[in-house]
Design a protein around this motif. Sequence first.
Motif, mmCIF file in Angstrom:
data_model
loop_
_atom_site.group_PDB
_atom_site.id
_atom_site.type_symbol
_atom_site.label_atom_id
_atom_site.label_comp_id
_atom_site.label_asym_id
_atom_site.label_seq_id
_atom_site.Cartn_x
_atom_site.Cartn_y
_atom_site.Cartn_z
ATOM 1 N N UNK A 70 0.813 -1.215 0.000
ATOM 2 C CA UNK A 70 0.000 0.000 0.000
ATOM 3 C C UNK A 70 0.844 1.261 0.000
ATOM 4 N N UNK A 71 2.116 1.143 0.313
ATOM 5 C CA UNK A 71 2.977 2.322 0.288
ATOM 6 C C UNK A 71 3.102 2.884 -1.121
ATOM 7 N N UNK A 72 2.928 2.045 -2.139
ATOM 8 C CA UNK A 72 3.001 2.521 -3.518
ATOM 9 C C UNK A 72 1.876 3.483 -3.843
ATOM 10 N N UNK A 73 0.756 3.358 -3.164
ATOM 11 C CA UNK A 73 -0.353 4.289 -3.395
ATOM 12 C C UNK A 73 0.066 5.701 -3.035
ATOM 13 N N UNK A 74 0.797 5.860 -1.937
ATOM 14 C CA UNK A 74 1.249 7.186 -1.505
ATOM 15 C C UNK A 74 2.414 7.677 -2.357
ATOM 16 N N UNK A 75 3.217 6.747 -2.878
ATOM 17 C CA UNK A 75 4.374 7.154 -3.677
ATOM 18 C C UNK A 75 3.980 7.589 -5.083
ATOM 19 N N UNK A 76 2.975 6.943 -5.655
ATOM 20 C CA UNK A 76 2.602 7.219 -7.042
ATOM 21 C C UNK A 76 1.405 8.148 -7.187
ATOM 22 N N UNK A 77 0.714 8.441 -6.105
ATOM 23 C CA UNK A 77 -0.487 9.266 -6.198
ATOM 24 C C UNK A 77 -0.539 10.244 -5.038
ATOM 25 N N UNK A 78 -1.098 11.411 -5.320
ATOM 26 C CA UNK A 78 -1.272 12.433 -4.296
ATOM 27 C C UNK A 78 -2.688 12.420 -3.719
ATOM 28 N N UNK A 79 -3.498 11.438 -4.128
ATOM 29 C CA UNK A 79 -4.894 11.414 -3.714
ATOM 30 C C UNK A 79 -5.083 11.182 -2.213
ATOM 31 N N UNK A 80 -4.293 10.318 -1.541
ATOM 32 C CA UNK A 80 -4.475 10.200 -0.084
ATOM 33 C C UNK A 80 -4.242 11.507 0.656
ATOM 34 N N UNK A 81 -3.267 12.285 0.236
ATOM 35 C CA UNK A 81 -3.027 13.589 0.877
ATOM 36 C C UNK A 81 -4.170 14.550 0.577
ATOM 37 N N UNK A 82 -4.681 14.490 -0.642
ATOM 38 C CA UNK A 82 -5.824 15.341 -0.985
ATOM 39 C C UNK A 82 -7.036 14.979 -0.141
ATOM 40 N N UNK A 83 -7.257 13.685 0.056
ATOM 41 C CA UNK A 83 -8.379 13.257 0.897
ATOM 42 C C UNK A 83 -8.203 13.733 2.327
ATOM 43 N N UNK A 84 -7.010 13.591 2.874
ATOM 44 C CA UNK A 84 -6.774 14.006 4.255
ATOM 45 C C UNK A 84 -6.977 15.507 4.419
#
Length: 439
Positions: A70-84
């Motif tokens: 799941x760390x690849x989701x944070x490395x390749x996409x900015x969407x988790x930060x946008x959601x937070x």
Amino acid sequence: MREYLLTLCVTAAVTYLLTGPVRKFAIVAGAMPEIRARDVHREPTPRLGGIAMFFGLCAGLLVADHLTNLNEVFAKSNEPRALLSGAALIWLIGVLDDKFEIDALIKLGGQMIAAGVMVVQGLTILWLPIPGVGNVALTQWQGTLLTVALVVITINAVNFVDGLDGLAAGMVCIAAAAFFLYAYRVWVSYGIEAAAPATLFAAILMGMCLGFLPHNMHPARIFMGDSGSMLIGLVLAAGAISITGQLDPDALNLYAGSEKAAVHQTVPVYIPLLLPLTIIAVPTADLVLAIVRRTWRGQSPFAADRGHLHHRLLEIGHSHSRAVLIMYFWSALIAFGALAYSVNSASMWIVLGIVFLSAVGLVLLLLPRFTPRVPLWAQQFVPPRYRRRRGAVEAAAVAMEAGEPEARQTEERAPVTAGVSGVNGATAIGPRSRFLDRR
């Protein structure tokens, strides 16, 4: 799958463990408003349950960031930060509303700003698959407006349905479960990494709802308030935007041919994803009916009333718990029915199963309208609310032994007004109904 389950469990555990201290904090802070005319609970109950849910969201994202896959989701996409970022903003607005009752227009403006924050950080709709047209790319302004509208509609739909203990959390959990299964299938089965953020959002959303439900089931010890209902609505909308607006239909490679033909033939796959309204159809229908009803009366669309679907279920005689279970049933039928149709749209058995379950749901919905006539020998096998009064049963037995023709008339139960405590289990309203007689 194991990492998703771990993230879900951590989110649920943090939310569950923090809800107790948050309840004490809400009592000390005075976030216990007086009972309003439209409320169905009988004692002042603390709000601010969204605080525990927000920290559960943060814990889920933090754990996912330290997991290998799941760390690849944070490395390749900015969407988790946008959601937070968007979740933090909408959560602060909800906390202020739970404490100080801010104006509805201010909340609407905050919802639009939270959606705009997510758009600025990349969580937006880039294109839409339209049947018969093809894959239509959206301009920046079109994508922004559509994203903001989708976020605002979803947040208010979830907020409007939050009227009974455990109703909003349970319905959103059902929707998130169906959404998770679809997004995980798209990511794993077809190898499309663009679906990974939406899968993570759905798993975290399930954990938030499952961790809060034990404290919120009837009788609820704490309410999620606007800080919780708007938060879970935003997370649900973010997942739908992530996978609907940024996943190319041609990447599925289900059908060969032109782009127009591919999009047209893969429309059944996108039924649960084109709009989250297909997943939360019940609260969305409640939202539309509430706006039409209030506008027709000359009121503001944001004015509170007692005409929601769950209020009407209580009016016709359902108990508090049974009304919640009926809403769960319809949400699950719509969500998982759309999911099953997206997997195999050519199966007639799926359509027949949905029709049959819909008929069963209608029978359960209208059951309090009918007075059951239970034979004397079956009195001990039915719930107490369906048994006749002791005097009526004895009189009927004596009349039957004597062979009197009036025995059948004595058997009938005396009519009692729905909404009175003890009738069909309608104990949520209390001994005196606060709802108007619509007759």
